[in-house]
Design an enzyme around this catalytic site. Structure first.
Site, PDB file in Angstrom:
ATOM      1  N   MET A 197       0.838  -1.204   0.000  1.00 12.64           N
ATOM      2  CA  MET A 197       0.000   0.000   0.000  1.00 12.64           C
ATOM      3  C   MET A 197       0.873   1.254   0.000  1.00 12.64           C
ATOM      4  O   MET A 197       0.760   2.117   0.872  1.00 12.64           O
ATOM      5  CB  MET A 197      -0.928  -0.009   1.211  1.00 12.64           C
ATOM      6  N   SER A 281       3.806  -5.648 -10.071  1.00 15.56           N
ATOM      7  CA  SER A 281       5.045  -5.297  -9.362  1.00 15.56           C
ATOM      8  C   SER A 281       6.271  -5.787 -10.121  1.00 15.56           C
ATOM      9  O   SER A 281       6.816  -5.078 -10.966  1.00 15.56           O
ATOM     10  CB  SER A 281       5.008  -5.853  -7.935  1.00 15.56           C
ATOM     11  N   ARG A 282       6.687  -7.009  -9.853  1.00 16.01           N
ATOM     12  CA  ARG A 282       7.790  -7.653 -10.550  1.00 16.01           C
ATOM     13  C   ARG A 282       7.465  -9.133 -10.691  1.00 16.01           C
ATOM     14  O   ARG A 282       6.829  -9.725  -9.812  1.00 16.01           O
ATOM     15  CB  ARG A 282       9.118  -7.483  -9.789  1.00 16.01           C
ATOM     16  N   GLU A 311      11.238 -11.416 -19.033  1.00 20.67           N
ATOM     17  CA  GLU A 311      10.388 -10.628 -19.939  1.00 20.67           C
ATOM     18  C   GLU A 311      11.106 -10.421 -21.266  1.00 20.67           C
ATOM     19  O   GLU A 311      12.201  -9.847 -21.266  1.00 20.67           O
ATOM     20  CB  GLU A 311      10.055  -9.268 -19.304  1.00 20.67           C
ATOM     21  N   HIS A 330       4.677  -5.628 -19.646  1.00 20.97           N
ATOM     22  CA  HIS A 330       5.264  -4.636 -18.738  1.00 20.97           C
ATOM     23  C   HIS A 330       5.093  -3.218 -19.296  1.00 20.97           C
ATOM     24  O   HIS A 330       6.080  -2.505 -19.520  1.00 20.97           O
ATOM     25  CB  HIS A 330       6.739  -4.932 -18.492  1.00 20.97           C
TER      26      HIS A 330
END
Length: 366
Positions: A197, A281-282, A311, A330
């Protein structure tokens, strides 16, 4: 005689051809002065290294921002004469992990003062080592939050309402009727769990409020009551409780040793069989092998991913061939407005570092 000479002189001065030649000489002189001034200004600019311009990298409109304050050179041209350019480089603009920042490369840049990263995540940078060289590291928080929150909601909605499948049916040449069995998941009134958050997580919560979603969040540190009220979110001290209750789980954390494989077999087994996992995120935050098994077995309903590892994924990776997976490459920050802001922030950080000023977004080792 004097009058005749005066008349002849006036005719010479007002001769159109002569006037044109005089004006041309004057213009050439002004142009030469301008070019000389421009060259002096460029010689005074510090040098910066960037990856490349064009496809899969910076658009020209963004490198123009860099050129306002730096003489820039792309990685390919640098390698052609690293002995010439190496001592000149004072800043590196890192985009998609390029140019590289491993020790062997940084040793070529004795005058380097700053590594200016585009984006928030700095998991590809060895900050303590770079700092040990007397080099600052910066990133671009804040400016990426809206676009990243937008892609989170786009993935959530696209997966829930089967947008891609609907598009494929609508455009398929043999489609003759509208299928009545293409059923999606209701988003309005459902429960959203946000893990991480920070600024982006709060932006996602703000958007989710528009869908009357019940919003839960788990964070390393609890937000203030004012933040919780503004986001309309309730804190879950135990991440397991959030996983158990949520219809949609959005991952919005930085990649650290603690968050690597944060979601694996055990965590996925706690989710509802009707739940969707959204990752912005990742890729390494999720154990992808565990995710494949959970999607194949029906442990969870679906996954929507803007990030994977690597990726792009190998073309035979099972995630690419599951009907309940939505993947984008991404592109969370890929809007003209956000990218322009990111590059401007990169430049502002680099200018401050080169000039020894206070750096707006310096990243320091934790």
């Amino acid at each position: 005689m004097r009058s005749l000479c005066f008349v002849r002189c006036m005719k010479t001065l007002w001769d159109p051809a002569q006037t044109y030649r005089l004006l041309r000489v004057a213009n050439l002189h002004r142009s030469a002065c301008h070019m000389q001034h421009k060259k002096v200004m460029e010689d005074n600019k510090p040098w910066a290294l960037f990856s490349k311009e064009g496809e899969n990298s910076y658009l020209e409109e963004f490198t123009d921002i860099m050129k306002q304050h730096f003489n820039i050179i792309c990685l390919k041209d640098f390698h052609q004469n690293s002995q010439l350019y190496g001592p000149k480089i004072q800043a590196i603009f890192v985009w998609w992990s390029l140019p590289p920042t491993e020790p062997s490369f940084l040793r070529l840049l004795p005058s380097l003062k700053v590594v200016s990263n585009g984006g928030v995540g700095i998991d590809h940078l060895d900050v303590p080592y770079i700092n040990s060289l007397g080099v600052k590291v910066t990133n671009t928080p804040g400016v990426v939050s809206d676009a990243t929150a937008d892609i989170a909601m786009a993935l959530l909605l696209g997966s829930a309402r089967k947008i891609v499948q609907g598009h494929q049916i609508a455009t398929y040449k043999k489609t003759t009727h509208v299928p009545l069995d293409l059923m999606g998941v209701e988003v309005t009134g459902s429960t959203l769990g946000i893990i991480g958050m920070g600024h982006i997580g709060c932006k996602i919560a703000q958007r989710a409020k528009g869908f009357d979603m019940k919003i839960l969040y788990h964070n390393r540190n609890r937000r203030s009551s004012e933040d919780e009220q503004a986001a309309g979110a309730s804190y879950c001290a135990n991440m397991d409780d959030l996983l158990h209750e949520s219809d949609f789980v959005v991952l919005s954390v930085n990649l650290t040793p603690e968050t690597t494989s944060l979601i694996s077999h055990r965590e996925l087994s706690l989710m509802k069989p009707t739940a969707t996992l959204v990752n912005i995120s990742r890729g390494l935050v999720v154990d992808q092998d565990a995710l494949v098994k959970a999607l194949q077995s029906g442990t969870i309903c679906a996954a929507a991913l803007d990030v994977t590892h690597p990726e792009p994924l190998p073309r035979d990776h099972p995630l690419l061939h599951l009907p309940n997976v939505l993947i984008t490459p991404h592109v969370g920050t890929n809007t003209h407005n956000t990218t322009r802001k990111m590059v401007q922030r990169m430049v502002d950080n680099a200018v401050a570092a080169v000039n020894g000023q206070s750096i707006p977004n310096e990243v320091k080792p934790k």
